[in-house]
Design a protein around this motif. Structure first.
Motif, PDB file in Angstrom:
ATOM      1  N   MET B   1       0.861  -1.194   0.000  1.00 13.22           N
ATOM      2  CA  MET B   1       0.000   0.000   0.000  1.00 13.22           C
ATOM      3  C   MET B   1       0.887   1.230   0.000  1.00 13.22           C
ATOM      4  O   MET B   1       1.852   1.325   0.761  1.00 13.22           O
ATOM      5  CB  MET B   1      -0.862  -0.022   1.271  1.00 13.22           C
ATOM      6  N   SER B   2       0.591   2.181  -0.870  1.00 13.68           N
ATOM      7  CA  SER B   2       1.445   3.375  -0.916  1.00 13.68           C
ATOM      8  C   SER B   2       0.877   4.482  -0.029  1.00 13.68           C
ATOM      9  O   SER B   2      -0.336   4.668   0.074  1.00 13.68           O
ATOM     10  CB  SER B   2       1.598   3.880  -2.345  1.00 13.68           C
ATOM     11  N   LYS B   3       1.771   5.176   0.619  1.00 12.41           N
ATOM     12  CA  LYS B   3       1.375   6.273   1.512  1.00 12.41           C
ATOM     13  C   LYS B   3       1.166   7.517   0.643  1.00 12.41           C
ATOM     14  O   LYS B   3       2.055   7.896  -0.115  1.00 12.41           O
ATOM     15  CB  LYS B   3       2.527   6.498   2.502  1.00 12.41           C
ATOM     16  N   ALA B   4      -0.034   8.125   0.746  1.00 16.77           N
ATOM     17  CA  ALA B   4      -0.264   9.337  -0.045  1.00 16.77           C
ATOM     18  C   ALA B   4       0.242  10.552   0.737  1.00 16.77           C
ATOM     19  O   ALA B   4       0.097  10.607   1.964  1.00 16.77           O
ATOM     20  CB  ALA B   4      -1.740   9.483  -0.341  1.00 16.77           C
ATOM     21  N   LEU B   5       0.855  11.465   0.052  1.00 15.86           N
ATOM     22  CA  LEU B   5       1.356  12.680   0.696  1.00 15.86           C
ATOM     23  C   LEU B   5       0.262  13.746   0.659  1.00 15.86           C
ATOM     24  O   LEU B   5      -0.534  13.799  -0.281  1.00 15.86           O
ATOM     25  CB  LEU B   5       2.591  13.173  -0.056  1.00 15.86           C
ATOM     26  N   SER B   6       0.219  14.612   1.663  1.00 16.22           N
ATOM     27  CA  SER B   6      -0.842  15.630   1.693  1.00 16.22           C
ATOM     28  C   SER B   6      -0.469  16.843   0.845  1.00 16.22           C
ATOM     29  O   SER B   6       0.701  17.231   0.763  1.00 16.22           O
ATOM     30  CB  SER B   6      -1.140  16.043   3.131  1.00 16.22           C
ATOM     31  N   HIS B   7      -1.490  17.375   0.199  1.00 17.75           N
ATOM     32  CA  HIS B   7      -1.341  18.556  -0.660  1.00 17.75           C
ATOM     33  C   HIS B   7      -2.504  19.502  -0.369  1.00 17.75           C
ATOM     34  O   HIS B   7      -3.631  19.032  -0.203  1.00 17.75           O
ATOM     35  CB  HIS B   7      -1.441  18.140  -2.142  1.00 17.75           C
ATOM     36  N   PRO B   8      -2.281  20.811  -0.381  1.00 12.44           N
ATOM     37  CA  PRO B   8      -3.432  21.708  -0.206  1.00 12.44           C
ATOM     38  C   PRO B   8      -4.337  21.643  -1.446  1.00 12.44           C
ATOM     39  O   PRO B   8      -3.856  21.448  -2.565  1.00 12.44           O
ATOM     40  CB  PRO B   8      -2.795  23.099  -0.076  1.00 12.44           C
ATOM     41  N   GLU B   9      -5.649  21.789  -1.214  1.00 14.34           N
ATOM     42  CA  GLU B   9      -6.573  21.921  -2.345  1.00 14.34           C
ATOM     43  C   GLU B   9      -6.201  23.183  -3.121  1.00 14.34           C
ATOM     44  O   GLU B   9      -5.677  24.131  -2.526  1.00 14.34           O
ATOM     45  CB  GLU B   9      -8.015  22.084  -1.823  1.00 14.34           C
ATOM     46  N   ALA B  10      -6.543  23.225  -4.416  1.00 10.09           N
ATOM     47  CA  ALA B  10      -6.171  24.385  -5.248  1.00 10.09           C
ATOM     48  C   ALA B  10      -6.655  25.697  -4.624  1.00 10.09           C
ATOM     49  O   ALA B  10      -5.910  26.677  -4.532  1.00 10.09           O
ATOM     50  CB  ALA B  10      -6.740  24.214  -6.650  1.00 10.09           C
ATOM     51  N   GLU B  11      -7.916  25.698  -4.157  1.00 11.04           N
ATOM     52  CA  GLU B  11      -8.474  26.964  -3.653  1.00 11.04           C
ATOM     53  C   GLU B  11      -7.894  27.370  -2.298  1.00 11.04           C
ATOM     54  O   GLU B  11      -8.092  28.508  -1.848  1.00 11.04           O
ATOM     55  CB  GLU B  11     -10.015  26.925  -3.611  1.00 11.04           C
ATOM     56  N   ALA B  12      -7.173  26.451  -1.660  1.00  7.46           N
ATOM     57  CA  ALA B  12      -6.562  26.767  -0.358  1.00  7.46           C
ATOM     58  C   ALA B  12      -5.097  27.183  -0.506  1.00  7.46           C
ATOM     59  O   ALA B  12      -4.423  27.448   0.493  1.00  7.46           O
ATOM     60  CB  ALA B  12      -6.677  25.558   0.567  1.00  7.46           C
ATOM     61  N   ILE B  13      -4.601  27.239  -1.719  1.00  5.28           N
ATOM     62  CA  ILE B  13      -3.196  27.637  -1.913  1.00  5.28           C
ATOM     63  C   ILE B  13      -3.066  29.097  -1.487  1.00  5.28           C
ATOM     64  O   ILE B  13      -3.836  29.958  -1.912  1.00  5.28           O
ATOM     65  CB  ILE B  13      -2.744  27.416  -3.379  1.00  5.28           C
ATOM     66  N   ASP B  14      -2.107  29.345  -0.615  1.00  8.84           N
ATOM     67  CA  ASP B  14      -1.983  30.642   0.058  1.00  8.84           C
ATOM     68  C   ASP B  14      -0.802  31.425  -0.518  1.00  8.84           C
ATOM     69  O   ASP B  14       0.286  30.866  -0.724  1.00  8.84           O
ATOM     70  CB  ASP B  14      -1.768  30.348   1.546  1.00  8.84           C
ATOM     71  N   LEU B  15      -1.015  32.717  -0.749  1.00  8.31           N
ATOM     72  CA  LEU B  15       0.013  33.544  -1.387  1.00  8.31           C
ATOM     73  C   LEU B  15       1.288  33.632  -0.549  1.00  8.31           C
ATOM     74  O   LEU B  15       2.398  33.514  -1.083  1.00  8.31           O
ATOM     75  CB  LEU B  15      -0.555  34.946  -1.669  1.00  8.31           C
ATOM     76  N   SER B  16       1.126  33.802   0.767  1.00  8.08           N
ATOM     77  CA  SER B  16       2.318  33.878   1.630  1.00  8.08           C
ATOM     78  C   SER B  16       3.134  32.588   1.521  1.00  8.08           C
ATOM     79  O   SER B  16       4.362  32.617   1.430  1.00  8.08           O
ATOM     80  CB  SER B  16       1.924  34.090   3.098  1.00  8.08           C
ATOM     81  N   ALA B  17       2.438  31.453   1.538  1.00  3.39           N
ATOM     82  CA  ALA B  17       3.130  30.157   1.476  1.00  3.39           C
ATOM     83  C   ALA B  17       3.833  29.972   0.134  1.00  3.39           C
ATOM     84  O   ALA B  17       4.958  29.464   0.081  1.00  3.39           O
ATOM     85  CB  ALA B  17       2.126  29.030   1.717  1.00  3.39           C
TER      86      ALA B  17
END
Lengths: 113, 113
Positions: B1-17
């Motif tokens: 089983m492969s471990k999925a890595l977490s990613h922000p949803e497109a609409e949650a992508i933050d400018l500061s980050a």
């Protein structure tokens, strides 16, 4: 005699320094204010943060080449180095400003200033 | 089983980050490589830095929403979230990539990869 503050030459403006300056929302609020309302006294930004933090944030923007600061009597007048930034990194400032305008608390802060 | 890595949803992508992720020249080199050459194994970026630093830098880019990382067997495959970034902050990625291309040591690193 007025003390002149140091600013990088336009051609020495560095991408890492500019992105580092713009990654902070308080600094983006300051940049958005001078972009939309023209040059402003440093004290105009006291809506955004405390005086000590403000001095720090404006210095970070100046050292990165994002704003120019001149001393007039007891005041520091802040203006945007739009042409210098546009010459070095075309489109970057406008993309960041558009992103800053999407941020409701930040945009409200700028409207109220 | 492969471990999925977490990613922000497109609409949650933050400018500061995003700006924080892109302010580092090693991270810009990684982004420029996947922008120009398509998705790549994480190990392709070992030209840029040590393995430990690389893991850190790729995680910073992933957490900010700049790249997507998927696990395939022993490899991590990195791709650019161009459409998600363009949707959130139009013009930003291209302005940063153009700035990165102006940086001779960084552009050379990408050509040699």
């Amino acid at each position: 005699m007025s003390k002149a503050l140091s600013h990088p030459e336009a051609e020495a403006i560095d991408l890492s320094a500019v992105l580092d300056a713009l990654r902070d929302p308080i600094r983006r609020a300051i940049v958005l204010m001078v972009a939309e309302q023209g040059e402003k006294r440093c004290s105009s930004f006291l809506c955004c943060t405390t005086k000590t933090n403000l001095t720090y944030h404006v210095a970070r923007l100046r050292e990165a080449g994002v704003v120019r600061v001149r001393i007039e009597g007891p005041s520091r007048i802040v203006s945007l180095r739009r042409d210098d930034l546009e010459g070095r990194f075309p489109g970057l400032l406008d993309a960041v400003l558009a992103g800053a305008r999407q941020d409701p608390p930040l945009a409200r802060l700028v409207e109220d200033a």
